[in-house]
Write a protein that holds these residues in place. Structure first.
Motif, PDB file in Angstrom:
ATOM      1  N   GLU A  84       1.004  -0.926   0.173  1.00 43.50           N
ATOM      2  CA  GLU A  84       0.144   0.578  -0.326  1.00 43.50           C
ATOM      3  C   GLU A  84       0.250   0.955   0.202  1.00 43.50           C
ATOM      4  OE1 GLU A  84      -2.529  -0.587   3.736  1.00 43.50           O
ATOM      5  OE2 GLU A  84      -4.073  -1.773   2.675  1.00 43.50           O
ATOM      6  N   ARG A  87       3.437   4.600   3.318  1.00 44.49           N
ATOM      7  CA  ARG A  87       5.262   4.340   4.060  1.00 44.49           C
ATOM      8  C   ARG A  87       6.047   2.865   3.243  1.00 44.49           C
ATOM      9  NH1 ARG A  87       2.065   2.960  10.133  1.00 44.49           N
ATOM     10  NH2 ARG A  87       1.103   4.308  10.277  1.00 44.49           N
ATOM     11  N   ARG A 108       4.063  -1.022   3.378  1.00 44.80           N
ATOM     12  CA  ARG A 108       3.136  -1.468   4.303  1.00 44.80           C
ATOM     13  C   ARG A 108       2.621  -2.773   3.701  1.00 44.80           C
ATOM     14  NH1 ARG A 108       0.284  -0.029   8.887  1.00 44.80           N
ATOM     15  NH2 ARG A 108       2.256   0.752   9.302  1.00 44.80           N
ATOM     16  N   LYS A 109       2.459  -3.605   3.583  1.00 45.35           N
ATOM     17  CA  LYS A 109       1.454  -4.833   3.873  1.00 45.35           C
ATOM     18  C   LYS A 109      -0.227  -4.755   3.281  1.00 45.35           C
ATOM     19  CE  LYS A 109       1.534  -9.505   4.554  1.00 45.35           C
ATOM     20  NZ  LYS A 109       1.417 -10.802   5.027  1.00 45.35           N
ATOM     21  N   ALA A 112      -2.748  -5.564   6.315  1.00 38.21           N
ATOM     22  CA  ALA A 112      -2.115  -6.067   7.679  1.00 38.21           C
ATOM     23  C   ALA A 112      -1.516  -4.642   7.856  1.00 38.21           C
ATOM     24  CB  ALA A 112      -1.286  -6.919   6.976  1.00 38.21           C
ATOM     25  N   ASP A 113      -1.548  -4.810   9.137  1.00 37.69           N
ATOM     26  CA  ASP A 113      -0.536  -3.801  10.046  1.00 37.69           C
ATOM     27  C   ASP A 113       1.440  -4.082  10.093  1.00 37.69           C
ATOM     28  OD1 ASP A 113      -0.319  -1.782  11.860  1.00 37.69           O
ATOM     29  OD2 ASP A 113      -0.782  -2.397  13.497  1.00 37.69           O
ATOM     30  N   ARG A 114       1.711  -4.382   9.162  1.00 34.43           N
ATOM     31  CA  ARG A 114       2.874  -4.998   8.803  1.00 34.43           C
ATOM     32  C   ARG A 114       3.087  -3.838   7.753  1.00 34.43           C
ATOM     33  NH1 ARG A 114       1.365  -6.312  13.062  1.00 34.43           N
ATOM     34  NH2 ARG A 114       1.901  -8.345  14.199  1.00 34.43           N
ATOM     35  N   GLN A 115       4.328  -3.386   8.428  1.00 33.10           N
ATOM     36  CA  GLN A 115       5.944  -3.158   6.884  1.00 33.10           C
ATOM     37  C   GLN A 115       5.976  -4.401   6.799  1.00 33.10           C
ATOM     38  OE1 GLN A 115       4.656  -0.292   6.750  1.00 33.10           O
ATOM     39  NE2 GLN A 115       6.539  -0.085   6.029  1.00 33.10           N
ATOM     40  N   ASP A 141       5.920 -10.908   9.913  1.00 34.05           N
ATOM     41  CA  ASP A 141       4.671 -11.032  10.572  1.00 34.05           C
ATOM     42  C   ASP A 141       4.896 -11.026  11.874  1.00 34.05           C
ATOM     43  OD1 ASP A 141       3.374 -10.690   8.432  1.00 34.05           O
ATOM     44  OD2 ASP A 141       2.958 -11.583   7.568  1.00 34.05           O
ATOM     45  N   ASP A 166      10.498  -5.422  12.871  1.00 33.80           N
ATOM     46  CA  ASP A 166       9.792  -4.300  13.146  1.00 33.80           C
ATOM     47  C   ASP A 166       9.511  -5.100  14.783  1.00 33.80           C
ATOM     48  OD1 ASP A 166       9.425  -1.380  13.181  1.00 33.80           O
ATOM     49  OD2 ASP A 166       7.900  -1.759  11.942  1.00 33.80           O
ATOM     50  N   HIS A 169       7.304  -2.743  17.139  1.00 30.46           N
ATOM     51  CA  HIS A 169       5.625  -1.963  16.381  1.00 30.46           C
ATOM     52  C   HIS A 169       4.527  -3.428  16.919  1.00 30.46           C
ATOM     53  CE1 HIS A 169       2.446  -1.471  14.002  1.00 30.46           C
ATOM     54  NE2 HIS A 169       2.736  -2.221  13.710  1.00 30.46           N
ATOM     55  N   ILE A 170       5.308  -4.338  17.919  1.00 28.73           N
ATOM     56  CA  ILE A 170       4.857  -4.853  18.737  1.00 28.73           C
ATOM     57  C   ILE A 170       4.675  -5.038  20.084  1.00 28.73           C
ATOM     58  CG2 ILE A 170       3.551  -6.207  16.328  1.00 28.73           C
ATOM     59  CD1 ILE A 170       5.130  -8.702  17.393  1.00 28.73           C
TER      60      ILE A 170
END
Length: 325
Positions: A84, A87, A108-109, A112-115, A141, A166, A169-170
């Protein structure tokens, strides 16, 4: 004789054909927003690729002297189908033995909330690069995603890729990874290896932006750590026994920290000139504008010398210094 005398006077005064020859420069070398520079040279031109801005997924700057930089448009006008827009971070490029240029970028995938990290190919370092894959190259992921891919060619010609999971991020640890690349640079082979982890107080919750550099038969893994939007952000390094480690963190880290003129210097890229001298390009905030959109993270350049096998960054330097290369 009069023409000869005038020509000599022009040379002595540092001028030729009416144009002034630059002998010194001052930072920043690019005063506008250009975060996370990844740099290659091709012929007499340097190409710098940066994190996205309002108009470009991967903005390009070009220079013939590492000091005067000119915008070169968007080298990745279309992201891969898996990504997407919005970012696109920390791009770097390498030239393969086949003469192709491979751009590694973070995006950004979709859905999904992931790079994740993707790879795109071009015939020219100016692009346009095309990501024809239907999926990202690396996602991780379960470790929060993957960002900050950096390619490296070893002395035997083998290609490697380095990146950061990353984890922050989590709310998990962050690590620097390495893995061998196929000769075309578009797939990974063998096992990925964890090289470093954010386990030092100065690193806080983040270690990122790896770059492997060979110097005098030794390998140095440069990286940045801490929060990118704070003045605690800084650059460190580790020495590595081989392209996939093991790596030993340097005791004197960090080696590039904030100054009264430059806040949060980081996401560095070390380049080597034809004369063998080394320089570090990196981004830094104006101290009174940390985290702001304008001017944002500006591009800085400082000399790196090697003392007893250790890299020493002479910066951030705000005064005049000799031109590089």
């Amino acid at each position: 004789m009069r023409r000869l005398f005038l020509a000599l006077m022009l040379l002595v005064s540092g001028c030729t054909s009416g144009e002034e020859v630059m002998t010194t420069f001052t930072n920043p070398v690019y005063p506008e927003n250009f975060p996370d520079p990844g740099v290659i040279s091709d012929g007499e031109t340097w190409f710098a690729y940066g994190t996205n801005n309002d108009t470009a997924n991967v903005p390009l700057l070009t220079s013939t002297d590492l000091v005067t930089w000119s915008p070169g448009g968007d080298v990745l006008p279309q992201l891969g189908r898996w990504a997407e827009r919005g970012r696109t971070w920390a791009p770097e490029v390498i030239r393969t033995d086949a003469g192709k240029y491979v751009l590694y970028y973070t995006a950004r995938k979709a859905g999904a909330d992931r790079q994740c990290i993707g790879a795109a190919v071009a015939d020219d370092p100016r692009g346009p690069f095309t990501d024809a894959a239907g999926a990202a190259l690396i996602c991780q992921d379960d470790e929060g995603g993957a960002i900050d891919a950096s390619p490296y060619r070893h002395s035997d010609g083998t290609l490697y890729l380095y990146w950061k999971n990353d984890g922050n991020h989590i709310h998990k640890p962050t690590h620097l990874y390495g893995q061998r690349l196929a000769p075309d640079g578009l797939s990974l082979v063998g096992d990925r290896v964890r090289l470093l982890t954010n386990d030092k107080p100065w690193q806080a919750h983040v270690i990122e932006a790896p770059q492997m550099v060979a110097r005098d038969g030794r390998l140095y893994l440069f990286y940045s750590a801490n929060a990118f939007d704070r003045d605690a952000y800084a650059v460190g390094y580790a020495t590595c026994d081989g392209p996939l480690g093991p790596c030993q963190d340097a005791a004197e880290n960090p080696i590039l920290t904030s100054s009264p003129e430059a806040a949060g210097p980081g996401h560095s890229y070390v380049v080597t000139c034809a004369d063998g001298s080394t320089w570090m390009l990196y981004h830094a905030w104006p101290p009174d504008a940390i985290g702001t959109v304008a001017p944002g993270r500006q591009l800085w350049l400082d000399r790196v010398t090697w003392e007893d096998g250790r890299p020493v960054v002479h910066g951030p330097t705000a005064g005049g210094q000799p031109m590089p290369c």
